[in-house]
Motif scaffolding. Structure first.
Motif, PDB file in Angstrom:
ATOM      1  N   ALA A 194       0.856  -1.189   0.000  1.00 45.04           N
ATOM      2  CA  ALA A 194       0.000   0.000   0.000  1.00 45.04           C
ATOM      3  C   ALA A 194       0.894   1.243   0.000  1.00 45.04           C
ATOM      4  CB  ALA A 194      -0.900   0.005   1.233  1.00 45.04           C
ATOM      5  N   VAL A 195       0.631   2.211  -0.870  1.00 45.94           N
ATOM      6  CA  VAL A 195       1.484   3.407  -0.889  1.00 45.94           C
ATOM      7  C   VAL A 195       1.129   4.309   0.295  1.00 45.94           C
ATOM      8  CG1 VAL A 195       1.819   3.329  -3.386  1.00 45.94           C
ATOM      9  CG2 VAL A 195       0.042   4.834  -2.436  1.00 45.94           C
ATOM     10  N   LEU A 196      -0.120   4.206   0.751  1.00 36.57           N
ATOM     11  CA  LEU A 196      -0.552   4.920   1.943  1.00 36.57           C
ATOM     12  C   LEU A 196      -1.452   4.006   2.762  1.00 36.57           C
ATOM     13  CD1 LEU A 196      -1.487   8.455   0.501  1.00 36.57           C
ATOM     14  CD2 LEU A 196       0.442   7.944   2.025  1.00 36.57           C
ATOM     15  N   THR A 197      -1.215   3.961   4.062  1.00 39.81           N
ATOM     16  CA  THR A 197      -2.073   3.183   4.958  1.00 39.81           C
ATOM     17  C   THR A 197      -2.574   4.142   6.031  1.00 39.81           C
ATOM     18  OG1 THR A 197      -0.754   1.204   4.573  1.00 39.81           O
ATOM     19  CG2 THR A 197      -2.158   1.198   6.530  1.00 39.81           C
ATOM     20  N   THR A 198      -3.888   4.188   6.230  1.00 42.08           N
ATOM     21  CA  THR A 198      -4.437   5.132   7.210  1.00 42.08           C
ATOM     22  C   THR A 198      -5.099   4.372   8.360  1.00 42.08           C
ATOM     23  OG1 THR A 198      -6.460   5.283   5.881  1.00 42.08           O
ATOM     24  CG2 THR A 198      -4.837   6.996   5.552  1.00 42.08           C
ATOM     25  N   PHE A 199      -4.955   4.921   9.567  1.00 52.46           N
ATOM     26  CA  PHE A 199      -5.553   4.273  10.750  1.00 52.46           C
ATOM     27  C   PHE A 199      -5.746   5.271  11.882  1.00 52.46           C
ATOM     28  CE2 PHE A 199      -1.393   3.790  12.926  1.00 52.46           C
ATOM     29  CZ  PHE A 199      -0.525   3.877  11.843  1.00 52.46           C
ATOM     30  N   SER A 200      -6.523   4.819  12.860  1.00 53.88           N
ATOM     31  CA  SER A 200      -6.921   5.644  13.997  1.00 53.88           C
ATOM     32  C   SER A 200      -5.911   5.557  15.131  1.00 53.88           C
ATOM     33  CB  SER A 200      -8.224   5.067  14.564  1.00 53.88           C
ATOM     34  OG  SER A 200      -9.288   5.903  14.328  1.00 53.88           O
ATOM     35  N   GLY A 201      -5.817   6.612  15.939  1.00 57.23           N
ATOM     36  CA  GLY A 201      -4.942   6.578  17.107  1.00 57.23           C
ATOM     37  C   GLY A 201      -5.629   6.038  18.344  1.00 57.23           C
ATOM     38  N   ASP A 202      -6.965   6.116  18.382  1.00 57.47           N
ATOM     39  CA  ASP A 202      -7.657   5.765  19.637  1.00 57.47           C
ATOM     40  C   ASP A 202      -8.524   4.519  19.531  1.00 57.47           C
ATOM     41  OD1 ASP A 202      -9.491   7.009  17.992  1.00 57.47           O
ATOM     42  OD2 ASP A 202     -10.367   8.276  19.555  1.00 57.47           O
ATOM     43  N   LYS A 203      -8.246   3.681  18.534  1.00 55.56           N
ATOM     44  CA  LYS A 203      -8.916   2.373  18.511  1.00 55.56           C
ATOM     45  C   LYS A 203      -7.926   1.351  19.094  1.00 55.56           C
ATOM     46  CE  LYS A 203     -12.080   3.336  14.677  1.00 55.56           C
ATOM     47  NZ  LYS A 203     -12.407   2.944  13.282  1.00 55.56           N
ATOM     48  N   LEU A 204      -7.566   0.327  18.332  1.00 58.39           N
ATOM     49  CA  LEU A 204      -6.719  -0.725  18.920  1.00 58.39           C
ATOM     50  C   LEU A 204      -5.295  -0.264  19.222  1.00 58.39           C
ATOM     51  CD1 LEU A 204      -7.974  -3.789  16.862  1.00 58.39           C
ATOM     52  CD2 LEU A 204      -8.480  -3.246  19.248  1.00 58.39           C
ATOM     53  N   LEU A 205      -4.905   0.880  18.697  1.00 61.08           N
ATOM     54  CA  LEU A 205      -3.587   1.424  19.023  1.00 61.08           C
ATOM     55  C   LEU A 205      -3.533   1.835  20.494  1.00 61.08           C
ATOM     56  CD1 LEU A 205      -0.932   2.396  17.351  1.00 61.08           C
ATOM     57  CD2 LEU A 205      -1.859   4.656  17.766  1.00 61.08           C
ATOM     58  N   GLY A 206      -4.682   2.255  21.028  1.00 63.42           N
ATOM     59  CA  GLY A 206      -4.745   2.579  22.456  1.00 63.42           C
ATOM     60  C   GLY A 206      -4.175   3.937  22.825  1.00 63.42           C
ATOM     61  N   GLY A 207      -4.217   4.891  21.911  1.00 57.40           N
ATOM     62  CA  GLY A 207      -3.684   6.226  22.189  1.00 57.40           C
ATOM     63  C   GLY A 207      -4.741   7.310  22.074  1.00 57.40           C
ATOM     64  N   PRO A 208      -4.317   8.527  21.750  1.00 53.40           N
ATOM     65  CA  PRO A 208      -5.257   9.652  21.656  1.00 53.40           C
ATOM     66  C   PRO A 208      -6.034   9.622  20.337  1.00 53.40           C
ATOM     67  CG  PRO A 208      -3.101  10.357  20.953  1.00 53.40           C
ATOM     68  CD  PRO A 208      -2.934   8.926  21.402  1.00 53.40           C
ATOM     69  N   GLN A 209      -7.088  10.404  20.254  1.00 55.96           N
ATOM     70  CA  GLN A 209      -7.770  10.568  18.964  1.00 55.96           C
ATOM     71  C   GLN A 209      -6.755  11.148  17.986  1.00 55.96           C
ATOM     72  OE1 GLN A 209     -11.556  12.818  18.599  1.00 55.96           O
ATOM     73  NE2 GLN A 209     -10.558  13.786  16.864  1.00 55.96           N
ATOM     74  N   ALA A 210      -6.516  10.431  16.911  1.00 56.37           N
ATOM     75  CA  ALA A 210      -5.574  10.893  15.895  1.00 56.37           C
ATOM     76  C   ALA A 210      -5.811  10.073  14.642  1.00 56.37           C
ATOM     77  CB  ALA A 210      -4.132  10.688  16.366  1.00 56.37           C
ATOM     78  N   GLY A 211      -5.394  10.619  13.521  1.00 59.63           N
ATOM     79  CA  GLY A 211      -5.429   9.863  12.283  1.00 59.63           C
ATOM     80  C   GLY A 211      -3.998   9.771  11.798  1.00 59.63           C
ATOM     81  N   ILE A 212      -3.569   8.582  11.438  1.00 57.97           N
ATOM     82  CA  ILE A 212      -2.184   8.399  11.051  1.00 57.97           C
ATOM     83  C   ILE A 212      -2.130   7.849   9.636  1.00 57.97           C
ATOM     84  CG2 ILE A 212      -0.020   7.235  11.650  1.00 57.97           C
ATOM     85  CD1 ILE A 212      -1.433   6.964  14.527  1.00 57.97           C
ATOM     86  N   ALA A 213      -1.266   8.453   8.831  1.00 57.96           N
ATOM     87  CA  ALA A 213      -1.018   7.906   7.506  1.00 57.96           C
ATOM     88  C   ALA A 213       0.445   7.537   7.448  1.00 57.96           C
ATOM     89  CB  ALA A 213      -1.345   8.931   6.426  1.00 57.96           C
ATOM     90  N   VAL A 214       0.737   6.314   7.016  1.00 61.21           N
ATOM     91  CA  VAL A 214       2.130   5.923   6.805  1.00 61.21           C
ATOM     92  C   VAL A 214       2.257   5.430   5.369  1.00 61.21           C
ATOM     93  CG1 VAL A 214       2.548   5.283   9.224  1.00 61.21           C
ATOM     94  CG2 VAL A 214       1.767   3.535   7.617  1.00 61.21           C
ATOM     95  N   GLY A 215       3.445   5.593   4.796  1.00 59.00           N
ATOM     96  CA  GLY A 215       3.610   5.108   3.430  1.00 59.00           C
ATOM     97  C   GLY A 215       4.796   5.723   2.735  1.00 59.00           C
ATOM     98  N   GLU A 216       4.721   5.768   1.407  1.00 58.47           N
ATOM     99  CA  GLU A 216       5.838   6.253   0.597  1.00 58.47           C
ATOM    100  C   GLU A 216       5.991   7.769   0.755  1.00 58.47           C
ATOM    101  OE1 GLU A 216       5.272   4.915  -3.424  1.00 58.47           O
ATOM    102  OE2 GLU A 216       5.323   2.800  -2.824  1.00 58.47           O
ATOM    103  N   SER A 217       7.250   8.199   0.851  1.00 51.89           N
ATOM    104  CA  SER A 217       7.553   9.617   1.075  1.00 51.89           C
ATOM    105  C   SER A 217       6.853  10.524   0.071  1.00 51.89           C
ATOM    106  CB  SER A 217       9.052   9.863   0.949  1.00 51.89           C
ATOM    107  OG  SER A 217       9.699   9.245   2.016  1.00 51.89           O
ATOM    108  N   ARG A 218       6.852  10.089  -1.175  1.00 52.38           N
ATOM    109  CA  ARG A 218       6.267  10.896  -2.235  1.00 52.38           C
ATOM    110  C   ARG A 218       4.801  11.239  -1.921  1.00 52.38           C
ATOM    111  NH1 ARG A 218       4.433   8.269  -7.903  1.00 52.38           N
ATOM    112  NH2 ARG A 218       3.203  10.071  -8.556  1.00 52.38           N
ATOM    113  N   TRP A 219       4.054  10.242  -1.439  1.00 51.62           N
ATOM    114  CA  TRP A 219       2.629  10.469  -1.198  1.00 51.62           C
ATOM    115  C   TRP A 219       2.381  11.154   0.148  1.00 51.62           C
ATOM    116  CZ3 TRP A 219       0.365  10.580  -5.492  1.00 51.62           C
ATOM    117  CH2 TRP A 219       0.688   9.657  -6.504  1.00 51.62           C
ATOM    118  N   ILE A 220       3.234  10.846   1.121  1.00 52.93           N
ATOM    119  CA  ILE A 220       3.104  11.538   2.413  1.00 52.93           C
ATOM    120  C   ILE A 220       3.397  13.040   2.201  1.00 52.93           C
ATOM    121  CG2 ILE A 220       4.092  11.796   4.741  1.00 52.93           C
ATOM    122  CD1 ILE A 220       2.378   9.344   4.672  1.00 52.93           C
TER     123      ILE A 220
END
Ligand SMILES: *Cc1c(COP(=O)(O)O)cnc(C)c1O
Length: 433
Positions: free
Chosen positions: A259-285
């Motif tokens: 996946a060039v970009l993967t998006t997920f929540s910070g406060d679901k199974l991650l167990g942290g604060p409300q946040a949205g996280i995108a990880v992936g290729e530098s170009r798309w980030i």
């Protein structure tokens, strides 16, 4: 009036200004009623009672979650670890290097925080933290699609609604993308995607179904196969599982599978604060960071501080012990039984109502693992109208939220935090008083 001992609990709980305002409102109401010829019963007690009710709707209050639903969206999803609480206190009470590069003494970027941790944990090249997963997905789509009118292919089995108005077709429309649906509700094959690709296609979106599962005659295509088509694949995995748990897809899995970009929540199974996280290729980030929407959905320093502190627990391998969400999911049922028996004993001493212990089923909640049952134990209170009892406990000084089942009130102990038992006992002691 506020020196009156009877009003002290009101002042203590809600602050002098709010308590005064509430009492004034009650008195004004009574005056109007009297002027209109009414004869309301004006006792000090009655005024304080009405004012308490008014104040109950003011502000966020601590409640006891005895529902057994761990990521209870209505009760605030994840609670934070001690380390995260310390980090947020530091960030909140002082200045920080939020957008300041200490090495050069020049302006830095808030987007740099948490990035090294996220890279390390997920194996992705780059990362971006925004307000929540809904905005991360919206921004990812907007950045990858670029010009309005570009098409994004999505399986009909993944055109889902998360709740609270987050519906994939609508998020896509908002991003400026045109939705190209393929397959059917239950079955979508790689050839369906292949046939849909043309010169307008900008990306393929893969969405984790999250809050439901398709069982029976079904077929779907994974991120790895989709990536083989040579188009950017955006994976919205939602729940943010960094450690494997039942059938929940992990973030690392999506990254590894292309996946060039993967998006997920910070406060679901991650167990942290409300946040949205995108990880992936530098170009798309980078494209996400530079998009005008990024500023509108950026994360604040409190979120960044708590997220970093949460991620460090994963890096150190202490997430299961340290993060309350993971602790609750993994605590052995035997421990829950002991906890329930102890609470039942205390409650039996506090009330004449029928109290016993029963095995119960807890859930991860928050739109994750919809069919995953976590064996748990509950204290049941019976011998009275259960709905009425539930209402009284919700109105306690520290509200207790349980569930009514089979004519009794069930208090599942899996979601109790330290100190909650004391609050439950106090609430039960105060019943009818
Ligand atoms: C939960 C979820 C979202 C929304 O996440 P929030 O952090 O609540 O905004 C988006 N996509 C998927 C697949 C989800 O499961």
């Amino acid at each position: 009036m506020l020196r009156n001992p009877a009003t002290e609990p009101l002042v203590e709980r809600h602050g002098r200004a709010s308590a005064t305002a509430a009492i004034r409102r009650v008195l004004e109401g009574l005056r109007r009623e009297i002027l209109a010829g009414g004869e309301p019963k004006v006792t000090e007690e009655a005024v304080i009672q009405v004012a308490s009710k008014l104040l109950a709707g003011y502000g966020i209050r601590r409640v006891v979650n005895a529902t057994g639903v761990i990521l209870h969206t209505n009760l605030g999803r994840s609670t934070l670890s001690q380390r995260a609480v310390e980090a947020v206190t530091e960030a909140a009470t002082g200045y920080s290097n939020l957008e300041y590069d200490l090495a050069s003494g020049r302006r830095g970027s808030r987007y740099d925080h948490a990035v090294p941790l996220l890279r390390e944990l997920t194996g992705a090249e780059d990362a971006l933290v925004v307000n929540n997963c809904a905005s991360a997905t919206l921004l990812a789509l907007a950045a990858v699609v670029g010009e309005p009118g570009g098409e994004v292919i999505v399986s009909r089995g993944q055109l889902i609604e998360i709740g609270g108005g987050f519906r994939i077709p609508e998020v896509l429309a908002l991003s400026g993308a045109r939705l190209h649906e393929v397959g059917t509700t239950n079955r979508t094959r790689l050839s369906d995607y292949e046939r849909a690709v043309d010169e307008n296609t900008r990306a393929i979106l893969w969405v984790h179904q999250s809050n439901f599962e398709t069982v029976g005659f079904s077929e779907s295509v994974g991120v790895r196969e989709l990536s083989s088509l040579g188009l950017p694949v955006i994976a919205d995995v939602g729940s943010g599982a960094l450690v494997p748990l039942d059938r929940e897809p992990t973030v690392q899995h999506a990254v590894r599978n292309g996946a060039v970009l993967t998006t997920f929540s910070g406060d679901k199974l991650l167990g942290g604060p409300q946040a949205g996280i995108a990880v992936g290729e530098s170009r798309w980030i980078s494209a996400m960071r530079q998009h005008p929407l990024a500023r509108a959905v950026r994360a604040d320093k409190l979120c960044l501080a708590t997220l970093e502190a949460t991620l460090i627990a994963y890096l150190e391998g202490t997430a299961r012990e340290e993060l309350p969400t993971l602790q609750m999911i993994h605590a052995p049922a035997k421990e829950m039984e002991e906890k329930a028996r102890k609470l039942a004993d205390e409650l039996s001493r506090a009330t004449d109502l029928e109290v016993d212990v029963a095995s119960s089923v807890a859930r991860s909640g928050g739109g994750t693992l919809p069919t995953y049952e976590i064996p748990s134990f509950a204290v049941r209170i019976g011998g009275t109208d259960a709905e009425d009892l539930a209402k009284q406990l919700r109105e306690a000084e520290v509200p207790v939220v349980g569930r009514v089942q089979e004519g009794r009130l069930w208090l599942d102990v899996r979601t109790l935090l330290p100190g909650d038992e004391t609050n439950i006992v106090k609430a039960v002691e105060a019943l009818g008083g």
